[in-house]
Motif scaffolding. Structure first.
Motif, short mmCIF file in Angstrom:
data_model
loop_
_atom_site.label_atom_id
_atom_site.label_comp_id
_atom_site.label_asym_id
_atom_site.label_seq_id
_atom_site.Cartn_x
_atom_site.Cartn_y
_atom_site.Cartn_z
N GLY A 120 31.37 37.16 49.42
CA GLY A 120 32.10 35.94 49.73
C GLY A 120 33.07 35.49 48.66
N VAL A 121 33.06 36.15 47.50
CA VAL A 121 33.99 35.79 46.42
C VAL A 121 35.25 36.63 46.57
CG1 VAL A 121 34.35 35.74 43.92
CG2 VAL A 121 32.11 35.15 44.88
N THR A 122 36.40 35.99 46.55
CA THR A 122 37.66 36.67 46.79
C THR A 122 38.10 37.50 45.59
OG1 THR A 122 39.04 34.87 45.95
CG2 THR A 122 38.39 34.76 48.28
N PHE A 123 39.01 38.45 45.85
CA PHE A 123 39.59 39.22 44.76
C PHE A 123 40.36 38.30 43.81
CE2 PHE A 123 39.62 43.04 47.77
CZ PHE A 123 38.53 43.65 47.14
N GLU A 124 40.99 37.27 44.35
CA GLU A 124 41.73 36.33 43.51
C GLU A 124 40.80 35.67 42.49
OE1 GLU A 124 44.19 37.09 47.03
OE2 GLU A 124 42.08 36.60 46.75
N THR A 125 39.65 35.21 42.96
CA THR A 125 38.67 34.64 42.04
C THR A 125 38.17 35.69 41.05
OG1 THR A 125 37.94 32.87 43.53
CG2 THR A 125 36.36 33.62 41.88
N GLY A 126 37.90 36.90 41.55
CA GLY A 126 37.43 37.96 40.68
C GLY A 126 38.37 38.25 39.53
N ALA A 127 39.68 38.14 39.79
CA ALA A 127 40.67 38.43 38.76
C ALA A 127 40.78 37.33 37.72
CB ALA A 127 42.04 38.67 39.40
N ILE A 128 40.05 36.23 37.89
CA ILE A 128 40.05 35.12 36.94
C ILE A 128 38.74 35.09 36.13
CG2 ILE A 128 40.23 32.59 36.73
CD1 ILE A 128 41.80 32.61 39.35
N LEU A 129 37.75 35.87 36.55
CA LEU A 129 36.44 35.80 35.90
C LEU A 129 36.40 36.49 34.55
CD1 LEU A 129 34.09 36.42 38.97
CD2 LEU A 129 34.71 34.24 37.90
N GLY A 130 37.37 37.35 34.24
CA GLY A 130 37.36 38.08 32.98
C GLY A 130 37.63 37.20 31.79
N ILE A 131 38.87 37.14 31.34
CA ILE A 131 39.19 36.35 30.15
C ILE A 131 38.95 34.86 30.36
CG2 ILE A 131 41.05 35.66 28.57
CD1 ILE A 131 42.13 38.54 28.85
N PRO A 132 39.52 34.22 31.39
CA PRO A 132 39.28 32.78 31.54
C PRO A 132 37.82 32.44 31.83
CG PRO A 132 41.19 33.46 32.82
CD PRO A 132 40.49 34.71 32.40
N GLY A 133 37.21 33.16 32.77
CA GLY A 133 35.84 32.84 33.17
C GLY A 133 34.83 33.05 32.06
N LEU A 134 34.87 34.22 31.45
CA LEU A 134 33.92 34.52 30.38
C LEU A 134 34.14 33.60 29.17
CD1 LEU A 134 33.85 38.42 30.55
CD2 LEU A 134 32.03 36.84 31.26
N THR A 135 35.41 33.31 28.86
CA THR A 135 35.70 32.40 27.75
C THR A 135 35.10 31.03 28.03
OG1 THR A 135 37.74 33.56 27.17
CG2 THR A 135 37.52 31.29 26.41
N ALA A 136 35.32 30.51 29.23
CA ALA A 136 34.79 29.19 29.57
C ALA A 136 33.26 29.17 29.52
CB ALA A 136 35.28 28.77 30.96
N ALA A 137 32.64 30.20 30.07
CA ALA A 137 31.17 30.25 30.09
C ALA A 137 30.60 30.32 28.68
CB ALA A 137 30.69 31.44 30.91
N GLU A 138 31.18 31.16 27.83
CA GLU A 138 30.68 31.27 26.46
C GLU A 138 31.00 30.01 25.66
OE1 GLU A 138 28.83 33.00 23.09
OE2 GLU A 138 28.68 33.32 25.26
N ALA A 139 32.17 29.42 25.87
CA ALA A 139 32.54 28.21 25.14
C ALA A 139 31.63 27.04 25.50
CB ALA A 139 33.99 27.84 25.42
N VAL A 140 31.21 26.96 26.75
CA VAL A 140 30.33 25.86 27.17
C VAL A 140 28.88 26.12 26.76
CG1 VAL A 140 29.34 24.67 29.17
CG2 VAL A 140 31.80 25.14 29.09
N PHE A 141 28.38 27.33 27.02
CA PHE A 141 26.95 27.59 26.87
C PHE A 141 26.56 28.44 25.66
CE2 PHE A 141 27.58 27.12 31.54
CZ PHE A 141 26.80 25.99 31.73
N GLY A 142 27.54 29.00 24.95
CA GLY A 142 27.23 29.93 23.87
C GLY A 142 26.44 29.32 22.73
N GLN A 143 26.54 28.00 22.55
CA GLN A 143 25.81 27.32 21.49
C GLN A 143 24.56 26.61 22.00
OE1 GLN A 143 26.47 27.34 18.02
NE2 GLN A 143 27.68 29.06 18.76
#
Length: 330
Positions: A120-143
């Motif tokens: 159910g996740v689109t290719f458009e969303t998939g193409a945002i999960l790399g640099i932006p998505g992983l950066t946001a997830a690590e920046a929020v939860f990494g600490q």
């Protein structure tokens, strides 16, 4: 395959070219992905423009840019699960330290760099999960966990910022964001409890007022150099600052005293180098947030492959609430 390439640094319209190249074959442990969408990030633009510190010439004779993308596995190499053929995936680190990125109809990557795209996740969303998505997830939860904490997202209307706002809210935080103009509404729509114009002459005081005059526990920081004084003023003792950018001041001056006497932890992120365990945790969080309907990846505009140079210009111009993508099928 069709691909966008460059061999010298320069303006996008001058150096990016659409060419035909042989479709690569996967080696052992690799997969061949037929791409649908390629993501364009500021790091891709800086690499093509030759503005990365200490880099005077392209590291390869011919480069296909972009590290993010999504598509379908169409072939696998030896020692790779044949059942992955036909799997929808998203890509991370596509062009990191290698010549072939995602601005093409096909890419070969190590199997682990092609992550199964949830149903159910689109290719458009998939193409945002790399640099932006992983950066946001690590920046929020990494600490650590942010439940019942206050998180300040500096630059809450950029692609990473909008994802960070959503993830922090999903994680149970009280979220304050800074933005400007139309970005204020975008950050508020993403779920921020309060949004402050980052041009406010009394920004630190405004942030504290939005948190009942209490300091904030954690900061997601896009521009360390110009924001560090504000961050030092509003951060709580033993607070944490996760930094993923400082483009406007690459040699920031630190107010060491205030930071020292609050025992502040500053975590500088380069998502390309995220350790495997941390990356897997970030991926799991992104997928869980998507499954919960708590994460929407905003898209500002989608260009065709032949218009990749225009996509680069759009990223350079900034001022958008959402990602710039390239549909490599058109």
């Amino acid at each position: 395959m069709r691909a966008i390439t460059y061999s010298t640094f320069g303006a996008a319209s001058d150096v990016l070219a659409l060419v035909d190249l042989p479709t690569p074959a996967p080696e052992p442990g690799e997969v061949l992905v037929e791409l649908a969408i390629s993501g364009v990030n500021p790091s891709d633009v800086k690499a093509r423009g030759g503005t990365r510190p200490g880099v005077t010439k392209p590291p390869f004779d011919q480069i296909i840019p972009h590290s993010d993308g999504a598509g379908t596995i169409v072939a696998v190499g030896d020692q790779t699960d044949i059942h992955r053929v036909g799997q929808r995936v998203w890509i991370w680190n596509g062009q990191w330290q290698r010549p072939q990125g995602t601005a093409a109809t096909h890419i070969v990557v190590p199997s682990e760099q092609a992550v199964p795209l949830p149903d159910g996740v689109t290719f458009e969303t998939g193409a945002i999960l790399g640099i932006p998505g992983l950066t946001a997830a690590e920046a929020v939860f990494g600490q650590g966990d942010v439940k019942d904490k206050t998180v300040l997202v500096q630059g809450g209307a950029g692609t990473v910022g909008l994802l960070a706002v959503q993830l922090a809210k999903w994680g149970g935080a009280h979220v304050i964001a800074t933005a400007r103009g139309a970005g204020v509404d975008a950050a508020r729509a993403a779920g921020a409890d309060a949004v402050i114009d980052y041009g406010d002459a009394e920004l630190a005081q405004a942030i504290l007022q939005q948190n009942n005059s209490q300091p904030v526990d954690h900061i997601v920081e896009v521009e360390l150099g110009i924001n560090i004084d504000t961050d030092a003023a509003v951060i709580a003792p033993n607070g944490t600052i996760s930094v993923y950018g400082s483009a406007k001041d690459m040699q920031p001056s630190m107010p060491f005293g205030p930071l020292l006497f609050k025992a502040v932890t500053i975590d500088i992120l380069l998502i390309y180098l995220l350790p495997p365990k941390a990356r897997q945790k970030a991926i799991a969080r992104l997928h869980a947030a998507l499954a919960d309907g708590a994460l929407t990846c905003p898209v500002a505009r989608v260009y065709g492959l032949a218009d990749t140079a225009k996509a680069h210009v759009a990223v350079e111009q900034g001022g958008r609430a959402g990602a710039i993508l390239v549909d490599v099928r058109t």
